[in-house]
Structures are given as structure tokens and as C-alpha cells.
Write an enzyme that holds these catalytic residues in place. Sequence first.
Site, PDB file in Angstrom:
ATOM      1  N   ASP A 162     -82.955  21.452  11.334  1.00  0.00           N
ATOM      2  CA  ASP A 162     -83.838  21.142  10.201  1.00  0.00           C
ATOM      3  C   ASP A 162     -83.527  19.747   9.679  1.00  0.00           C
ATOM      4  O   ASP A 162     -82.411  19.255   9.847  1.00  0.00           O
ATOM      5  CB  ASP A 162     -83.563  22.076   9.015  1.00  0.00           C
TER       6      ASP A 162
HETATM    7  N1  URA Z   1     -80.569  27.396  11.275  1.00  0.00           N
HETATM    8  C1  URA Z   1     -81.092  26.766  10.214  1.00  0.00           C
HETATM    9  O1  URA Z   1     -81.376  27.390   9.203  1.00  0.00           O
HETATM   10  N2  URA Z   1     -81.299  25.454  10.295  1.00  0.00           N
HETATM   11  C2  URA Z   1     -80.982  24.728  11.379  1.00  0.00           C
HETATM   12  O2  URA Z   1     -81.197  23.514  11.393  1.00  0.00           O
HETATM   13  C3  URA Z   1     -80.436  25.393  12.483  1.00  0.00           C
HETATM   14  C4  URA Z   1     -80.229  26.738  12.399  1.00  0.00           C
END
Ligand code: URA
Length: 300
Positions: free
Chosen positions: A165
Amino acid sequence: MREIGDLVESASRTMGHWAAMNTARPDDETTTASGDGWSEDMELAPVHPGDREPEGDDDRQGERLQKVLARAGVGSRRVCEDMIEAGRISVNGAVVQVQGMRVDPRADKIAVDGVRIELRDDRVTYALNKPPGVITAMSDDRNRACVGDMVGDLAPGLVHVGRLDQDTEGLLLLTNDGELAHRLAHPSYEVRKTYLAQVSGSVPRDMAKRLRSGIQLEDGPVKVDSFRVVDTHAGQSVVEVVLHEGRKHIVRRLLAEVGLPVSRLTRTAVGPIELQRMRSGSIRKLSRQELGTLQELVGL
Ligand code: URA
């Protein structure tokens, strides 16, 4: 409470065999496995006159094993011959002790002391410590900072392996090997991804058991491979979550569902590749041994 950044290294240290295998600092250009005759530097070793082969020696049936090994930096050809004789080299799972065997570096699987190595020069994989705020994309038509800006023109055809993310930081692999990228990211290959999450709220004693047995989310159940509390202080905890799921926001959604909203999330490992002490925004090329280990892990 210690910050996530301080905990990344100690969490990495608990993860076993890879840390023991790689003695180089993680932000070095290459890492080396322990053991003699095992350094990419050795590509620079002087060639013994007897090591040379006549021009045109290679044909369609492949190249001599010791030549392929020497080119990959395992050692000079003389050293590689000694390693073959000592039974340290295997081809497609079988130890080879005869000299002069011909191999195809694009197809044959070659291991040194049981550790697979990538022999092709055209396949590269990088580890990036993605900073928060950067999106996982090779380019962005809205001009947001993206990982493509960070890797520049390191190698043609790089793709990111899965996604982090925008707010998540930590280890992101980039490769020009499409099949490797697919297999590392796809849940069916069960490659474990490790995260450190800073959460608010105290963590009930039975949390690991609950998360291991599965939690229902709106798009289906999710189970972790492991969960542990790394540190707790003043209503905040740092927890380590290992899972092989690739769904969007999966760690944040999972922890929020069990009452532990995440305020900071860092990926510290993808399979055996660890973030260790890489600085935020830094990039390193994986060694041939690391690549070979990743390929082995996903059946390539
Ligand atoms: N899980 C999440 O919530 N965000 C990420 O970037 C990777 C795994």
C-alpha cells in the site's frame, strides 16, 4: 517502546538460516554465501593458463560446467574444477564429479554446496526498501511518487512483485523475470511475507491462536502462518505477522478486524529475503545465490 525501524533488524535476526548464510551487509551490491571459493569477486581472479579452452569449444550441446560456474563468479575455472572433484557441485539434483560435463545455463539447475545459483546474466531481481507515501507502480499518470521513479533505468523490463500500500513501507522485490514475479506473489506458491505492525490496544493472550485458525473478512477468511507480540508499551504494541496472502490491505484489515488498528506497517521479509538494515529508499541487487534460492522456493 522501541520504534518499528529499530525492531526490523532484531526481527530479521530471528528468522534463521538465511541470516547465517549471508554475511555481507544487506545494502552491499551483492551478498556472498559463506564457504571458500564463493565470491562474485572471484570473477576477477587471474585465469590460470591451463584454464583456457580453445576458441569455439562451446556448441549447441551446452557449455562446460566449470566455465559456467567461473562466469557466475563461483571461482576461477581451476577452483571450480576442484569444487567439482570435491563433490560440491550438483546439476539438476545430482552431484557431478566428472570434469567437462556440458550444461545449459538457461535450463539446468546448478547448486554449489546445496545452494542453487542463478547462472543467467539477463535475469535480475532487486530489493527496494519502499518508503511510505510512494505508490507501488512503475509509472503514474497522476505524477505521484512511485517505485518506478526509484528504480529508474536499473534494468529493462522490471516489474514489482506484488504490491505494498502507499502507506506501507519495507521490502518490495522488483524483477525482470515475469514467472518468478508471478509465483512469488501468488498465494498458491505459499511464499511467506513477514510484516511488523504497530497497533493500538493490548493484545489478548489467545490472539496467535485466533489468527492461525482463521478470521472471516468481507472477501473471505484469512489465516496467518504465525503471529507474535514483539514489544508492548503504553497501550501500543509492535506485532509480527507472517502470512502468504496477497489480498489488498490484508494485514491492516485482518488486524483491524480483531481490534488492533494498525498505525504503521513495514514488510520485513519475502520468503528468505530480508529487509535487515536497508535504509529507506535504498535498493540492492540480489545475489545469484539469493535468486537461486527464490527460484527453488517456487519450483522454477
Ligand atoms: N497488507 C496490508 O495491509 N498492506 C500492505 O501493503 C501489504 C499487506
